[in-house]
Motif scaffolding. Structure first.
Motif, PDB file in Angstrom:
ATOM      1  N   ASP A  54      -2.743  -5.723  -4.218  1.00 25.41           N
ATOM      2  CA  ASP A  54      -2.645  -6.019  -2.782  1.00 25.41           C
ATOM      3  C   ASP A  54      -4.006  -5.892  -2.104  1.00 25.41           C
ATOM      4  O   ASP A  54      -4.377  -6.699  -1.250  1.00 25.41           O
ATOM      5  CB  ASP A  54      -1.651  -5.071  -2.101  1.00 25.41           C
ATOM      6  N   LYS A  55      -4.744  -4.874  -2.511  1.00 25.51           N
ATOM      7  CA  LYS A  55      -6.079  -4.683  -1.908  1.00 25.51           C
ATOM      8  C   LYS A  55      -6.989  -5.865  -2.250  1.00 25.51           C
ATOM      9  O   LYS A  55      -7.702  -6.376  -1.396  1.00 25.51           O
ATOM     10  CB  LYS A  55      -6.717  -3.395  -2.437  1.00 25.51           C
ATOM     11  N   ILE A  56      -6.940  -6.273  -3.521  1.00 28.72           N
ATOM     12  CA  ILE A  56      -7.776  -7.412  -3.936  1.00 28.72           C
ATOM     13  C   ILE A  56      -7.389  -8.650  -3.114  1.00 28.72           C
ATOM     14  O   ILE A  56      -8.256  -9.334  -2.563  1.00 28.72           O
ATOM     15  CB  ILE A  56      -7.614  -7.706  -5.462  1.00 28.72           C
ATOM     16  N   ALA A  60       0.644   1.959  -8.676  1.00 29.97           N
ATOM     17  CA  ALA A  60      -0.810   1.886  -8.484  1.00 29.97           C
ATOM     18  C   ALA A  60      -1.338   0.472  -8.671  1.00 29.97           C
ATOM     19  O   ALA A  60      -2.198   0.007  -7.934  1.00 29.97           O
ATOM     20  CB  ALA A  60      -1.479   2.841  -9.471  1.00 29.97           C
ATOM     21  N   GLU A  61      -0.767  -0.232  -9.642  1.00 28.67           N
ATOM     22  CA  GLU A  61      -1.264  -1.585  -9.922  1.00 28.67           C
ATOM     23  C   GLU A  61      -0.965  -2.537  -8.760  1.00 28.67           C
ATOM     24  O   GLU A  61      -1.791  -3.373  -8.414  1.00 28.67           O
ATOM     25  CB  GLU A  61      -0.632  -2.093 -11.223  1.00 28.67           C
ATOM     26  N   TRP A  81      -7.372   4.016  -7.753  1.00 25.10           N
ATOM     27  CA  TRP A  81      -6.911   3.619  -9.088  1.00 25.10           C
ATOM     28  C   TRP A  81      -7.368   2.192  -9.344  1.00 25.10           C
ATOM     29  O   TRP A  81      -7.381   1.349  -8.431  1.00 25.10           O
ATOM     30  CB  TRP A  81      -5.371   3.703  -9.162  1.00 25.10           C
ATOM     31  N   MET A  82      -7.758   1.922 -10.568  1.00 18.32           N
ATOM     32  CA  MET A  82      -8.124   0.538 -10.938  1.00 18.32           C
ATOM     33  C   MET A  82      -7.767   0.316 -12.405  1.00 18.32           C
ATOM     34  O   MET A  82      -7.783   1.276 -13.196  1.00 18.32           O
ATOM     35  CB  MET A  82      -9.619   0.283 -10.710  1.00 18.32           C
ATOM     36  N   ARG A  99     -11.959  -3.552  -0.082  1.00 15.23           N
ATOM     37  CA  ARG A  99     -12.803  -3.110  -1.194  1.00 15.23           C
ATOM     38  C   ARG A  99     -12.122  -2.005  -2.018  1.00 15.23           C
ATOM     39  O   ARG A  99     -11.453  -1.125  -1.469  1.00 15.23           O
ATOM     40  CB  ARG A  99     -14.124  -2.547  -0.672  1.00 15.23           C
ATOM     41  N   ILE A 100     -12.354  -2.049  -3.319  1.00 12.98           N
ATOM     42  CA  ILE A 100     -11.904  -0.976  -4.202  1.00 12.98           C
ATOM     43  C   ILE A 100     -13.026   0.067  -4.214  1.00 12.98           C
ATOM     44  O   ILE A 100     -14.207  -0.284  -4.373  1.00 12.98           O
ATOM     45  CB  ILE A 100     -11.671  -1.503  -5.647  1.00 12.98           C
TER      46      ILE A 100
END
Ligand code: FAQ
Length: 317
Positions: A14-16, A8-9, A27-28, A21-22
């Motif tokens: 990767d998204k950041i 998840a991390e 998951w964050m 956008r989250i």
């Protein structure tokens, strides 16, 4: 071929990195969630407490037109608070918890709203400087990595840019008026200038959250970078008003292509942040009274919503 299993991390990182956008159900990291709750809720509190200094002038605005404009502006700030509280709620905190944090002093709100509005020119200075600083800080937040916050910021910034122009126009009319009106405008600028610079937060070297917030792309620029941009913008706009910024050290620096400016009184800043500014007690009292006086409205709205929900369930059945 077996695909590598992503945890998840890694997906979050990767998204950041990819500017994706989250969203609330993603998951964050817990610290990311807490940082957002802190910043967004404090931002929401600032909008709501920020209604008080201007609300003080609604009954005394110099004409019906000015009264209408000010009413609309103060109402816009309430709307900003609403979008921001809603954005923070998507992170798993309730509105009641956030309000409780404001009332107990656990959550901060912007230092700027702890100064008094003494004359009509202060309403111009707030629009020009305070909304101006807010836009400078918030346009980059339209690209913040958390979806609900970044989307709320788009509408907020559109409204803030109208607010800034109305403040500038109030001052322009005063500056082109009588000698006393011009003096009133200069006096307002003298009192609001330094507190406006403090809105951007402590120097980068004393900003405990900036580095991590920039890594997470919540913040895109540091406190000092945004403050400098603000000084550069306002120093030019002040020339149009023929007003003088109250800083003997303000000077264009050819080498840096920026204005140099004087030292900020950080002792005053921390005093205000820690609850000892000119109006801190008054502002918190006003918010607590409003919350208590409005209890019956919240109860009635909740009872009405419950009744409707029951009626709808009966209809569906
Ligand atoms: N006042 O590590 P940093 C508006 C606190 S809205 C009080 O640099 P960060 C609209 C900070 O919270 C104005 N406290 O923190 C309007 C932290 O303490 P904490 C509000 C301040 O978060 C216009 C500690 O100092 N705008 O004006 C202030 O990375 C007209 C260390 O600081 C926003 O909230 C301050 N000025 O950066 C309404 C924008 N500065 O939380 C009505 C969103 C710092 O650990 C009329 N927020 N602190 O207890 C942000 O961009 C950031 O939160 C900063 C601070 C830049 C404000």
């Amino acid at each position: 071929m077996r695909m590598p299993v992503l945890n998840a991390e890694t997906i979050f990182d990767d998204k950041i990195n990819a500017e994706i956008r989250i969203e609330p159900k993603d998951w964050m990291p817990e610290k990311y969630r807490q940082t957002l709750i802190r910043q967004i809720s404090q931002h929401a509190h600032s909008e709501i407490v920020g209604m008080l200094p201007e609300g003080n002038w609604i009954t005394r605005a110099p004409s019906l037109k000015r009264k209408q404009i000010l009413l609309a502006k103060v109402q816009d700030e309430a709307g900003h608070g609403l979008y921001l509280y809603s954005a923070a709620e998507t992170l798993g905190i309730s509105r009641d918890e956030m309000i409780e944090q404001l009332h107990s002093g656990k959550a901060k709100y912007s230092s700027i709203f702890n100064y008094p509005t003494l004359t009509w020119a202060d309403i111009g200075a707030i629009g020009w400087l305070v909304d101006g600083a807010a836009i400078m800080n918030q346009v980059p937040l339209c690209r913040a990595s958390y979806g609900p916050y970044s989307r709320a910021m788009i509408r907020v910034c559109k409204e803030e840019s109208f607010h800034q122009r109305q403040g500038f126009e109030i001052l322009l009319v005063l500056c082109q008026g009588t000698e006393d009106q011009k003096k009133m405008a200069q006096d307002a600028l003298n009192r609001w200038w330094w507190p406006s610079l403090m809105m951007f937060g402590p120097h980068d070297s004393d900003s405990m959250h900036s580095e991590q917030s920039m890594k997470w792309k919540i913040k895109r620029f540091s406190n000092d970078e945004l403050r400098q941009r603000f000084v550069d913008m306002i120093a030019e706009q002040a020339k149009v008003l023929d007003l003088t910024l109250p800083d003997a050290d303000l000077k264009w620096n050819e080498v840096r292509s920026h204005y140099d400016f004087g030292k900020i009184n950080w002792e005053e800043f921390w005093n205000v942040v820690n609850g000892n500014g000119p109006c801190n007690k008054q502002r918190l009292e006003a918010r607590k009274n409003a919350w208590n006086d409005g209890a019956w409205v919240r109860e009635a709205a909740a009872a009405h919503a419950e009744k409707r929900a029951i009626r709808n369930t009966v209809k569906v059945a």
